[in-house]
Design a protein around this motif. Structure first.
Motif, mmCIF file in Angstrom:
data_model
loop_
_atom_site.group_PDB
_atom_site.id
_atom_site.type_symbol
_atom_site.label_atom_id
_atom_site.label_comp_id
_atom_site.label_asym_id
_atom_site.label_seq_id
_atom_site.Cartn_x
_atom_site.Cartn_y
_atom_site.Cartn_z
ATOM 1 N N ALA A 93 -26.354 -101.893 19.196
ATOM 2 C CA ALA A 93 -27.432 -102.542 20.001
ATOM 3 C C ALA A 93 -27.411 -102.186 21.522
ATOM 4 C CB ALA A 93 -27.208 -103.897 19.802
ATOM 5 N N ALA A 94 -27.717 -100.859 21.902
ATOM 6 C CA ALA A 94 -27.331 -100.570 23.293
ATOM 7 C C ALA A 94 -28.432 -101.412 24.356
ATOM 8 C CB ALA A 94 -27.798 -99.156 23.548
ATOM 9 N N ASN A 95 -29.671 -101.732 23.789
ATOM 10 C CA ASN A 95 -30.460 -102.430 24.401
ATOM 11 C C ASN A 95 -29.994 -103.931 24.765
ATOM 12 O OD1 ASN A 95 -30.703 -103.102 21.671
ATOM 13 N ND2 ASN A 95 -33.151 -103.041 21.731
ATOM 14 N N TYR A 96 -29.290 -104.592 23.855
ATOM 15 C CA TYR A 96 -28.747 -105.667 23.946
ATOM 16 C C TYR A 96 -27.583 -105.619 25.048
ATOM 17 C CZ TYR A 96 -31.620 -107.280 19.899
ATOM 18 O OH TYR A 96 -32.714 -107.415 18.989
ATOM 19 N N PHE A 97 -26.692 -104.732 24.505
ATOM 20 C CA PHE A 97 -25.746 -104.584 25.560
ATOM 21 C C PHE A 97 -26.045 -104.731 27.265
ATOM 22 C CE2 PHE A 97 -22.804 -101.192 27.794
ATOM 23 C CZ PHE A 97 -21.929 -102.080 28.204
#
Ligand code: NDP
Length: 254
Positions: A191-195
């Motif tokens: 979940a790179a977007n949430y990171f």
């Protein structure tokens, strides 16, 4: 008005705890986690615009009309006002417009909950920005908390924007299902977007240095961490060749 501000903070904390308790068992029912045959939905694009919109008008109306800064807005306050509005122009207007699959549906209940949360959060943060003593003079621009927060926020925003772009491009050829994302922070987490989003709000929270900012950081963690874990499990279940070293949301840790 101060009582209303404190009440809003309490409600946001309770909403965060409620979100955490429910989404740890069952991820928020939109996107890949939407319940099959879900009734009462609307198109995802206008849904994003609708439920993010209070962050503009609630923040702006509170800041300029309902509870404006007593001595007028300082340069720091105007900067933070602009930053907040710019973020939500991206999230509520530009991001949905960039989405590829315009037929995707979004549950109405999530739109209503998102709208109410954003209404409260926009009010609480605008009130806090307009009434914080440390934001009244330009000295705050050179405070280490502001400068470190700005650097962290910019880094987080770039990670989030790049991750959004990678995901959007996975459907550039008209494909409507899911592929394994590669590149950017997806090298390390599912979940790179949430990171990136979490890092961004931690940075903004540091720049604000207000209780409302801290409460929003808590809510963001409560909302995005369980969803990131659910995405990670989902990828592992659906792709036998899914990269083994990839974590869910915090590189090297979780
Ligand atoms: P998701 O990762 O669930 O989905 C993002 C978009 O990419 C969706 O359109 C999704 O389609 C598509 N997508 C995701 N994974 C894949 C894949 N493997 N293959 C193809 N397409 C894929 O993110 P959210 O929708 O929850 O969030 C969108 C943005 O909003 C993020 O940047 C997030 O950080 C931010 N956000 C911030 C919140 C906050 O608390 N501040 C709360 C929620 C979101 P589909 O819809 O079909 O799954």
């Amino acid at each position: 008005m101060e009582m209303l501000y404190h009440a809003a903070l309490v409600i946001i904390v309770l909403m965060g705890l409620g979100t955490l308790a429910t989404t740890l068992r069952q991820a928020g029912p939109y996107g890949r986690h939407m319940t099959p045959g879900q009734r009462f939905t609307m198109k995802a694009r206008p849904a994003w615009l609708l439920f993010e919109s209070p962050q503009w008008f609630s923040f702006a109306l509170t800041f300029w009309l309902v509870a404006p800064p007593l001595a007028g807005p300082s340069g720091v306050m105007l900067f933070l006002f602009g930053l907040w509005q710019a973020h939500y122009v991206y999230r509520g207007l530009i991001y949905p417009w960039r989405m590829r699959d315009t037929h995707r549906q979004f549950p109405l209940i999530a739109v209503v909950m998102g709208f109410l949360f954003n209404l409260l959060n926009g009010f609480a943060n605008a009130y806090a920005v307009g009434h914080a003593d440390h934001l009244m003079t330009a000295d705050w621009f050179t405070d280490p908390r502001f400068m470190a927060g700005l650097a962290i926020a910019v880094a987080g925003w770039l990670v989030n924007f790049q991750a959004d772009t990678i995901l959007i491009n996975l459907r550039a050829d008209g494909f409507t299902s899911y592929r394994i994302p590669h590149g950017g922070a997806f090298r390390w987490v599912s979940a790179a977007n949430y990171f990136g989003e979490i890092v961004w709000w931690c940075g903004v929270g540091l720049m604000l240095w207000t209780l409302a900012g801290a409460v929003f950081v808590f809510f963001t963690l409560a909302n995005l961490m369980p969803r990131a874990l659910a995405h990670h499990r989902w990828y592992r279940e659906h792709f036998p060749d899914y990269p083994k070293s990839r974590r869910a949301v915090i590189p090297g840790l979780l």
